[in-house]
Design a protein around this motif. Structure first.
Motif, PDB file in Angstrom:
ATOM      1  N   ALA A 191      18.951  70.875  36.495  1.00 30.62           N
ATOM      2  CA  ALA A 191      18.222  72.129  36.240  1.00 30.62           C
ATOM      3  C   ALA A 191      18.151  72.469  34.756  1.00 30.62           C
ATOM      4  CB  ALA A 191      18.853  73.276  37.016  1.00 30.62           C
ATOM      5  N   HIS A 192      19.190  72.150  34.019  1.00 31.93           N
ATOM      6  CA  HIS A 192      19.226  72.484  32.594  1.00 31.93           C
ATOM      7  C   HIS A 192      18.217  71.682  31.776  1.00 31.93           C
ATOM      8  CE1 HIS A 192      21.965  69.126  33.198  1.00 31.93           C
ATOM      9  NE2 HIS A 192      21.776  68.795  31.929  1.00 31.93           N
ATOM     10  N   LEU A 193      17.612  70.662  32.372  1.00 35.05           N
ATOM     11  CA  LEU A 193      16.616  69.857  31.678  1.00 35.05           C
ATOM     12  C   LEU A 193      15.213  70.449  31.803  1.00 35.05           C
ATOM     13  CD1 LEU A 193      17.913  66.327  32.691  1.00 35.05           C
ATOM     14  CD2 LEU A 193      18.420  67.630  30.614  1.00 35.05           C
ATOM     15  N   LEU A 194      15.083  71.502  32.594  1.00 34.33           N
ATOM     16  CA  LEU A 194      13.804  72.181  32.770  1.00 34.33           C
ATOM     17  C   LEU A 194      13.670  73.323  31.764  1.00 34.33           C
ATOM     18  CD1 LEU A 194      13.727  72.379  36.671  1.00 34.33           C
ATOM     19  CD2 LEU A 194      12.516  70.754  35.187  1.00 34.33           C
ATOM     20  N   SER A 195      12.471  73.855  31.657  1.00 32.51           N
ATOM     21  CA  SER A 195      12.199  74.977  30.744  1.00 32.51           C
ATOM     22  C   SER A 195      12.559  76.294  31.414  1.00 32.51           C
ATOM     23  CB  SER A 195      10.731  74.973  30.326  1.00 32.51           C
ATOM     24  OG  SER A 195      10.431  73.814  29.604  1.00 32.51           O
ATOM     25  N   CYS A 196      13.840  76.485  31.642  1.00 32.15           N
ATOM     26  CA  CYS A 196      14.329  77.704  32.290  1.00 32.15           C
ATOM     27  C   CYS A 196      14.425  78.838  31.266  1.00 32.15           C
ATOM     28  CB  CYS A 196      15.715  77.465  32.890  1.00 32.15           C
ATOM     29  SG  CYS A 196      15.754  76.227  34.195  1.00 32.15           S
ATOM     30  N   ASP A 197      14.228  80.064  31.772  1.00 33.35           N
ATOM     31  CA  ASP A 197      14.402  81.235  30.920  1.00 33.35           C
ATOM     32  C   ASP A 197      15.882  81.542  30.718  1.00 33.35           C
ATOM     33  OD1 ASP A 197      11.523  82.079  30.682  1.00 33.35           O
ATOM     34  OD2 ASP A 197      11.749  82.081  32.871  1.00 33.35           O
ATOM     35  N   ARG A 198      16.668  81.259  31.735  1.00 36.51           N
ATOM     36  CA  ARG A 198      18.125  81.422  31.691  1.00 36.51           C
ATOM     37  C   ARG A 198      18.744  80.253  32.452  1.00 36.51           C
ATOM     38  NH1 ARG A 198      19.652  87.148  30.734  1.00 36.51           N
ATOM     39  NH2 ARG A 198      17.731  88.334  30.697  1.00 36.51           N
ATOM     40  N   VAL A 199      19.954  79.886  32.031  1.00 38.21           N
ATOM     41  CA  VAL A 199      20.650  78.790  32.713  1.00 38.21           C
ATOM     42  C   VAL A 199      22.097  79.200  32.952  1.00 38.21           C
ATOM     43  CG1 VAL A 199      21.358  76.371  32.616  1.00 38.21           C
ATOM     44  CG2 VAL A 199      19.199  77.065  31.553  1.00 38.21           C
TER      45      VAL A 199
ATOM     46  N   ILE B 174      27.074  70.840  27.198  1.00 34.76           N
ATOM     47  CA  ILE B 174      26.524  70.326  25.936  1.00 34.76           C
ATOM     48  C   ILE B 174      25.039  70.014  26.100  1.00 34.76           C
ATOM     49  CG2 ILE B 174      26.585  68.380  24.318  1.00 34.76           C
ATOM     50  CD1 ILE B 174      29.696  68.367  24.853  1.00 34.76           C
ATOM     51  N   GLU B 175      24.669  69.345  27.188  1.00 34.59           N
ATOM     52  CA  GLU B 175      23.261  69.045  27.425  1.00 34.59           C
ATOM     53  C   GLU B 175      22.445  70.337  27.544  1.00 34.59           C
ATOM     54  OE1 GLU B 175      22.928  66.556  30.895  1.00 34.59           O
ATOM     55  OE2 GLU B 175      23.791  64.814  29.874  1.00 34.59           O
ATOM     56  N   THR B 176      23.014  71.338  28.188  1.00 32.09           N
ATOM     57  CA  THR B 176      22.318  72.615  28.348  1.00 32.09           C
ATOM     58  C   THR B 176      22.069  73.267  26.997  1.00 32.09           C
ATOM     59  OG1 THR B 176      23.299  72.947  30.535  1.00 32.09           O
ATOM     60  CG2 THR B 176      22.436  74.907  29.423  1.00 32.09           C
ATOM     61  N   LEU B 177      23.088  73.284  26.153  1.00 33.31           N
ATOM     62  CA  LEU B 177      22.956  73.935  24.848  1.00 33.31           C
ATOM     63  C   LEU B 177      22.038  73.168  23.901  1.00 33.31           C
ATOM     64  CD1 LEU B 177      26.626  75.173  24.407  1.00 33.31           C
ATOM     65  CD2 LEU B 177      24.596  76.533  24.993  1.00 33.31           C
ATOM     66  N   GLU B 178      21.830  71.894  24.169  1.00 32.65           N
ATOM     67  CA  GLU B 178      20.871  71.117  23.369  1.00 32.65           C
ATOM     68  C   GLU B 178      19.439  71.554  23.649  1.00 32.65           C
ATOM     69  OE1 GLU B 178      21.872  67.071  24.387  1.00 32.65           O
ATOM     70  OE2 GLU B 178      23.439  66.976  22.863  1.00 32.65           O
ATOM     71  N   GLY B 179      19.194  72.120  24.830  1.00 29.24           N
ATOM     72  CA  GLY B 179      17.840  72.498  25.199  1.00 29.24           C
ATOM     73  C   GLY B 179      17.584  73.985  25.356  1.00 29.24           C
ATOM     74  N   HIS B 180      18.640  74.791  25.260  1.00 29.43           N
ATOM     75  CA  HIS B 180      18.502  76.234  25.488  1.00 29.43           C
ATOM     76  C   HIS B 180      19.361  76.996  24.478  1.00 29.43           C
ATOM     77  CE1 HIS B 180      16.506  75.520  29.335  1.00 29.43           C
ATOM     78  NE2 HIS B 180      17.377  74.551  29.501  1.00 29.43           N
ATOM     79  N   PRO B 181      18.862  78.114  23.973  1.00 26.30           N
ATOM     80  CA  PRO B 181      19.675  78.906  23.047  1.00 26.30           C
ATOM     81  C   PRO B 181      20.891  79.512  23.743  1.00 26.30           C
ATOM     82  CG  PRO B 181      17.528  79.956  23.452  1.00 26.30           C
ATOM     83  CD  PRO B 181      17.550  78.675  24.217  1.00 26.30           C
ATOM     84  N   ASP B 182      21.985  79.633  22.996  1.00 22.10           N
ATOM     85  CA  ASP B 182      23.237  80.179  23.540  1.00 22.10           C
ATOM     86  C   ASP B 182      23.024  81.489  24.292  1.00 22.10           C
ATOM     87  OD1 ASP B 182      24.156  78.117  21.943  1.00 22.10           O
ATOM     88  OD2 ASP B 182      25.731  79.306  20.992  1.00 22.10           O
ATOM     89  N   GLU B 183      22.137  82.331  23.773  1.00 23.31           N
ATOM     90  CA  GLU B 183      21.954  83.660  24.371  1.00 23.31           C
ATOM     91  C   GLU B 183      21.241  83.624  25.720  1.00 23.31           C
ATOM     92  OE1 GLU B 183      18.684  83.133  21.246  1.00 23.31           O
ATOM     93  OE2 GLU B 183      20.841  82.797  21.306  1.00 23.31           O
ATOM     94  N   HIS B 184      20.858  82.432  26.179  1.00 19.55           N
ATOM     95  CA  HIS B 184      20.227  82.285  27.493  1.00 19.55           C
ATOM     96  C   HIS B 184      21.109  81.507  28.465  1.00 19.55           C
ATOM     97  CE1 HIS B 184      15.975  82.717  25.544  1.00 19.55           C
ATOM     98  NE2 HIS B 184      16.697  83.813  25.461  1.00 19.55           N
TER      99      HIS B 184
END
Length: 170
Positions: A71-79, A117-127
């Motif tokens: 899921a974290h590899l998708l363009s999610c608004d929040r993860v 780590i993979e999540t933070l590579e694709g999404h800002p910390d605040e999300h």
């Protein structure tokens, strides 16, 4: 708004997503969406190799929750990254009859924060919300995720450290 629920196998994604679905949330299980993108199936290791880039590019965003370890590899608004103490994770994976190597690989991935780590590579910390499921019920986890979705629980990640659980030399 699309919210991803991700994590190492055994952290509680499916159970928590089922609880959120019972509460009326639209939930898409990502395992139901990858079939056309399977490149290889390793039955011995209970593993599917997926063309992740093509899958993520062609995935149509949903207004709701997407659940799965990709899921974290998708363009999610929040993860939401679900975490679980590695010794308990090993216990949770044991009944699944995974090969010993696959269990060890997943436990090590959890101890090393691979999904975070993979999540933070694709999404800002605040999300991103990192949620330790070790001592929480499914309902408590669902409550926190709902609060995060509504913006009532702030993003938080990087505070969980499982490195003491690394099994060096095995």
């Amino acid at each position: 708004m699309m919210t991803g629920i991700t994590g190492t196998p055994g952290t509680g994604k499916t159970s928590i997503a089922a609880e959120l679905a019972q509460r009326g949330h639209r939930v898409v299980r990502l395992t139901d969406t990858v079939k056309p993108y399977i490149i290889e199936e390793d039955r011995c290791r209970e593993t599917l190799v997926v063309d992740v880039d093509r899958w993520a590019t062609e995935f149509k965003p949903v207004d709701g929750i997407v659940e799965g370890h990709l899921a974290h590899l998708l363009s999610c608004d929040r993860v939401v990254v679900l975490r679980c103490r590695p010794d308990l994770l090993r216990e949770r994976l044991a009944p699944r009859n995974y090969p010993r190597e696959k269990v060890a690989e997943n436990v090590e991935a959890e101890a090393l924060d691979v999904i975070l780590i993979e999540t933070l590579e694709g999404h800002p910390d605040e999300h991103v919300l990192e949620l330790d499921t070790t001592d929480l019920s499914t309902g408590e986890c669902a409550d926190r995720i709902e609060q995060f979705i509504r913006g009532e629980l702030p993003a938080s990640c990087g505070s969980i450290d499982w490195t003491d659980y690394l099994e060096l030399g095995t």
